[in-house]
Design an enzyme around this catalytic site. Structure first.
Site, PDB file in Angstrom:
ATOM      1  N   CYS A 109       0.827  -1.210   0.000  1.00  0.00           N
ATOM      2  CA  CYS A 109       0.000   0.000   0.000  1.00  0.00           C
ATOM      3  C   CYS A 109       0.860   1.257   0.000  1.00  0.00           C
ATOM      4  CB  CYS A 109      -0.923   0.012   1.214  1.00  0.00           C
ATOM      5  SG  CYS A 109      -2.085  -1.366   1.292  1.00  0.00           S
ATOM      6  N   ARG A 161      -7.694  -4.215  -3.404  1.00  0.00           N
ATOM      7  CA  ARG A 161      -7.192  -3.054  -4.139  1.00  0.00           C
ATOM      8  C   ARG A 161      -8.145  -2.731  -5.299  1.00  0.00           C
ATOM      9  NH1 ARG A 161      -2.353  -2.496  -1.776  1.00  0.00           N
ATOM     10  NH2 ARG A 161      -1.490  -4.426  -0.903  1.00  0.00           N
TER      11      ARG A 161
END
Length: 216
Positions: free
Chosen positions: A53, A130
């Site tokens: 991330c 995601r």
């Protein structure tokens, strides 16, 4: 139980109004309506302070001006609180020298994540995958891409996709695989003999019978 959970998953639909929301972010309260008149890339990540991330957020931040140049705003989201988001973005700035200039939604109650189908029972019941959503200036969901938690996105592809959608809207064309601005596009075939004749010498390519291409 797993089958039932998957069956109840809410998924948004392309070319329909994007699910509305009002949520706390690192830059105050934000609503979908705040982005009316601009393109919006809304993207989820599994958790703050995680390696993949962090690489994605730094990449989005480094390309933020390129998104702005095509009238597109960025908005992140994870199922973490505002304080965690702030601590994480400050850590990114201190350790990597990258400032996260766009807001991040704090979605502890998973309201936004569930509305957009970001929480996938097959991956996790408490984290968002995601997921990336491209929303047009009228609030219509135009594209969505899902990646698993283990693999980072290509920000190049997200930016390319936005430019491709904008080109399709502006010129009424389609774009081929891996299209980039300035490359040939796919235009509707001529509807009449007269229209076909008029296109002669105007840069169209008739090498494929089912479409013609022209560089914009």
């Amino acid at each position: 139980m797993e089958i039932q959970a998957q069956a109840s998953l809410t998924m948004p639909q392309l070319n329909m109004p994007a699910p509305d929301f009002t949520a706390k972010t690192t830059q105050g309260e934000k609503s979908l309506s705040d982005y009316k008149g601009k393109w919006l890339v809304l993207f989820a990540h599994p958790a703050d302070f995680t390696p993949v991330c962090t690489t994605e957020f730094m990449a989005f931040a480094r390309r933020a001006e390129e998104f702005k140049a095509v009238d597109t705003e960025l908005l992140g989201l994870s199922i973490d609180g505002v304080h965690a988001h702030i601590a994480w973005t400050r850590s990114i700035k201190e350790n990597f020298g990258v400032e996260i200039s766009f807001p991040i939604i704090a979605d502890l109650n998973m309201k936004v994540a569930n509305a957009y189908g970001m929480v996938q029972p097959g991956a996790s019941d408490t984290s968002a995958v995601r997921a990336t959503f491209v929303i047009d200036p009228q609030g219509i969901l135009r594209a969505m891409i899902y990646y698993p938690m283990s693999n980072g996105r290509s920000i190049d592809e997200v930016l390319r996709l936005v430019k491709s959608l904008q080109t399709s809207d502006a010129h009424g064309v389609a774009t081929p695989e891996a299209w980039q601005p300035g490359e040939p596009v796919i235009v509707p075939p001529p509807a009449t003999d007269a229209e076909a004749e008029a296109r002669q010498g105007q840069g169209y390519d008739y090498t494929d019978w089912y479409f013609s291409k022209k560089t914009l």
